[in-house]
Design a protein around this motif. Structure first.
Motif: not given
Lengths: 299, 563
Positions: B260-267, B356-365
């Motif tokens: 399971e890969i963890q990513r930085d929520p911002l970058t 995790l992540g900001d709303y817009q990015t998550l929504l796009r994903e």
């Protein structure tokens, strides 16, 4: 009316051609051609920065990324702050974003953007190279067949020999200057093949017209007269195209300029080869051809 | 004809596309004059308007393996019922071989006879006859070819569907022959996102976590292996395969390690990965999906899945039998999450959370993920062979520069022709200007693509177009020198020069055809403009100037011509 003795000195001119072609081949062999990433595989990135940046600054930032052999080059007008980065690289993906990241962190500029990104896999590159060579050979053959069909097969070999001459000399010029041989250059080479044969055809057409009229004259004199008759149009047709391609070379940029360069060399070589390669070869074939066939018949 | 050309060029010159989008934005009706003209502007190539061009290779060998996987589970199911049911059926993970081991004391004969009867088209025996215990099967040549071909076709369809849903105007998706597909997306502004969307395998699987080894132990093994064999801390396919290879001895046969890969929520950069020991067999797969959609809970977007009837049944059985165990949800062989099964899920519904992540990015994903899941998985992975991304601003600069050179070239040629051939030169110049007009109109009418090399072709046409006139004029001068009258000089000039003009233009045209065959995108644009230029040159040089010249001679009742 001009009256140059083209034919009397034809051996000398052929010698010039042989030296030029030999030189081109030697240059291609020794220096090699600077193939673009189209043919070699690799990545090319065009960046535009909001402020001036130095090539060395970019180099030091790129060094730690282990890109192997890479080049950094300013492109366009200085005020535009455009830089081109080129490297041959393995299969790694996502390299461009790594580089952008490094620039963004390491450079003190307000903004930067990738304007153009080109990635070519090594396999795709070598395939394209093969295809390019094939395309050139196919067009030589097509010209051979077409000229053979419209005139005859004594005319045709000289015309094709002239085309081979032009392509080799153009490539030689690329080897000499170290300019990049890209897809556009192959386009230029094929155009040269299609175009440089034009003045050969004009002269051949006139030779064919003159053959019955000047039946009594020796072949060499007839060819010389024809060459002089058509000389002005050979020069002027080439000249108008030269105007255009030289302008492309002088004022164009990048691929546009490369195209102009290839066409300029090809056009000059094309005119020379029409007069000093295609026609002499026709004379040789006409004069020695029958003797050769006779020899075969006597056996 | 001139009027017609102008008519077809008006949309390009007036930038009707802009007018149209403007009208759409303001929701005002289109100005009436837009309807008076044809709908299309000159189409700009990728290099001039910006966008993406990629050539992808479908990894067909993978499709063959997948097919062999399917066949082997088919065989397992069917042979189980037969009296000669084999001991085990395995797949060679390195290729598409299927290995069948008969029960102790059983002969090969019955099994191989049965397979010959039922799988004659697809499987062929390759060894294992003499004394060897196992039977080895390969896919037949024709079935392999068919599978490869089908995989490419299916990949093409899937990519097309994904892009259509994504909404790119005028995408071009073409099979290039072999296993290659080219995708051209003009005017794309977010190339990375688009490429991700195309290349995402879209493979969704549900696999049980192998609880026989504790998580900490697995973590320890992975760290140990990384140290021992100097593997860098990455989670690429190759590294994961290598880790599994090294740990082969210690892992249970039917399980493998995935992360399971963890990513930085911002970058969005990878910051770490948690290893899971998972059963190899996928219990439920994306093929059993009925629908996928984006939902939002507490401002967190997630993707909810619903299965079809088979999927619902399998999922219900699975969750019923494994309450309290963990079930991993895998996307493209990466663990998305591995929640504990708290109670049997009978409704056939599941969720994928996005971290995790900001709303817009998550929504796009979430949007992209549902799209990929809905359109189905790719039959095999795609490999980028070449990629070109061009920014829109670069194209504008190129056009401007190209137009500048074209103007200069036209001026030089026009002035030269007038000084050298006087009045006739002027006529040739008129023909030249018409010629440029015709070529541009032809580009608009046939919707041929104008590329950067295409502009070079256009400039070149200017230089070559007057050649035909030069041949004619030189011939006329000659005739005049021989004492012919103006009229007969024109006659003879055109008559005698036509042959050579035709021949020489045909040769250039032939080179254009070869070039078209050879090149892709931009180079084809060059070949097309070159060829259109030649045809148009023949028309203008042989016909337009002739009419003009005759017109002057007869209309003005002049006896001499100025050449």
């Amino acid at each position: 009316m001009f009256n140059f003795q083209f034919i009397r000195r034809m051996n000398l001119f052929i010698l010039v051609s042989v030296i030029a072609v030999g030189g081109s081949l030697y240059l291609m062999g020794s220096r090699g051609l600077n193939f673009g990433i189209d043919f070699k595989g690799g990545i090319k990135l065009h960046y535009r920065f909001s402020e001036p940046v130095s090539e060395t600054a970019l180099r030091t930032l790129l060094e730690p990324l282990e890109l192997g052999d890479f080049s950094v080059q300013q492109v366009g007008e200085i005020s535009e702050n455009r830089m081109m980065i080129k490297f041959e690289v393995s299969e790694k993906e996502g390299l461009s974003s790594k580089i952008t990241e490094a620039f963004r962190k390491g450079l003190n500029v307000a903004s930067l953007e990738i304007e153009q990104e080109e990635t070519v896999g090594p396999k795709a590159g070598s395939e394209l190279r093969k295809k390019g060579i094939l395309a050139i050979i196919v067009s030589w053959l097509l010209m051979l067949i077409y000229v053979g069909y419209r005139f005859d097969f004594i005319f045709a070999p000289g015309a094709i020999l002239a085309l081979v001459h032009d392509v080799l000399i153009t490539l030689g010029a690329f080897a000499l200057t170290g300019r990049e041989v890209s897809l556009t250059v192959i386009a230029a080479l094929l155009t040269i093949i299609g175009y440089s044969i034009n003045d050969t055809i004009v002269i051949y057409d006139r030779v064919r017209e003159n053959l019955p009229i000047m039946e009594k004259k020796p072949l060499r004199e007839l060819i010389n007269i024809t060459l002089n008759e058509t000389l002005s149009r050979t020069i002027i047709t080439t000249l108008t195209v030269l105007f255009v391609v030289v302008l492309m070379y002088l004022f164009g940029e990048g691929e546009f300029q490369n195209f102009g360069f290839a066409m300029t060399v090809g056009c000059i070589s094309g005119t020379y080869s029409t007069i000093f390669v295609a026609c002499p070869f026709y004379i040789y074939l006409k004069e020695y051809g029958p003797r050769l066939t006779q020899k075969f018949k006597h056996r | 004809m001139i009027l017609l050309s102008v008519y077809f060029l008006v949309p390009t010159i007036g930038h009707f596309e802009n007018v149209r989008t403007l009208a759409q934005e303001k929701e005002t009706p289109l100005p009436f004059y837009v309807y008076l003209f044809p709908p299309d502007e000159i189409k700009l190539g990728l290099d001039l308007q910006g966008g993406i061009y990629v050539e992808l290779e479908v990894q067909v060998e993978e499709a063959l393996k997948n097919k062999a996987d399917l066949l082997s589970s088919d065989l397992e199911r069917l042979l189980k019922k037969e009296p000669f049911a084999p001991e085990k059926i395995e797949r060679n993970p390195d290729n598409s071989e299927i290995l069948i081991t008969p029960k102790e004391g059983q002969s090969h004969e019955e099994i191989s006879h049965w397979i010959r009867k039922n799988y004659n088209e697809t499987l062929i025996e390759a060894g294992g006859q003499n004394g060897e215990k196992r039977l080895v099967y390969h896919l037949t040549k024709s079935f392999e070819d068919q599978t490869r071909n089908y995989a490419v076709q299916q990949a093409l369809e899937t990519i097309r569907n994904r892009i259509d849903r994504y909404g790119v105007s005028e995408p071009t998706i073409v099979r290039l022959g072999g296993n290659k597909i080219s995708v051209e997306l003009p005017g794309m502004t977010d190339p990375d996102r688009a490429l991700n969307l195309i290349k995402k395998s879209g493979k969704l699987e549900f696999k049980l976590v192998d609880e026989s080894v504790a998580d900490d132990t697995v973590r320890g093994w992975v760290a140990e292996t990384r140290n021992e064999s100097n593997l860098t801390e990455d989670y690429s396919e190759q590294s994961i395969a290598k880790i599994n290879e090294k740990l082969k001895e210690r892992l249970p046969v039917e399980s493998e390690i995935l992360f399971e890969i963890q990513r930085d929520p911002l970058t969005k950069k990878i910051v770490g990965g948690t290893p899971y020991l998972l059963k190899r067999k996928a219990e439920v797969t994306g093929e059993m999906l009925k629908n996928a959609q984006v939902n939002i809970n507490n401002n967190e977007p997630y993707v909810s899945l619903s299965f079809n009837s088979i999927g619902t049944r399998l999922f219900a059985d699975l969750t019923k039998n494994h309450v309290g165990k963990r079930l991993a949800i895998l996307l493209d062989d990466n663990v998305a999450s591995a929640p504990v099964i708290r109670e049997p899920i009978l409704s056939g519904e599941a969720q994928i959370t996005l971290g995790l992540g900001d709303y817009q990015t998550l929504l796009r994903e979430a949007d992209d993920l549902t799209l990929v899941l809905r359109e189905g998985a790719l039959p095999a992975k795609l490999k980028e062979l070449t990629k070109t991304v061009v920014g829109a601003s670069l194209g504008k600069d190129t056009i401007q520069r190209g137009m500048k050179v074209m103007l200069m070239a036209s001026l030089v040629v026009i002035i030269f022709m007038i000084t050298y051939y006087k009045l006739s030169g002027l006529l040739a110049d008129i023909a030249l200007i018409l010629n440029i007009l015709f070529v541009l109109a032809a580009l608009a009418i046939f919707q041929a693509t104008l590329t950067m090399p295409g502009i070079a072709g256009l400039v070149l046409t200017i230089g070559m177009a007057v050649d035909a006139n030069i041949l004619i004029f030189e011939r006329m001068r000659e005739e005049l020198r021989h004492g012919h009258s103006g009229r007969s000089a024109i006659e003879a000039g055109y008559h005698n020069a036509t042959r050579a003009i035709l021949d020489s233009n045909i040769t250039t045209f032939l080179a254009g055809i070869v070039l078209y065959q050879f090149g892709t995108g931009p180079i084809r644009g060059f070949a097309v403009t070159l060829m259109i230029g030649i045809v148009s040159t023949l028309v203008t040089a042989l016909w337009v100037t002739r009419v003009l010249q005759d017109g002057i001679l007869y209309g003005l009742k002049k006896e001499s011509i100025s050449v």
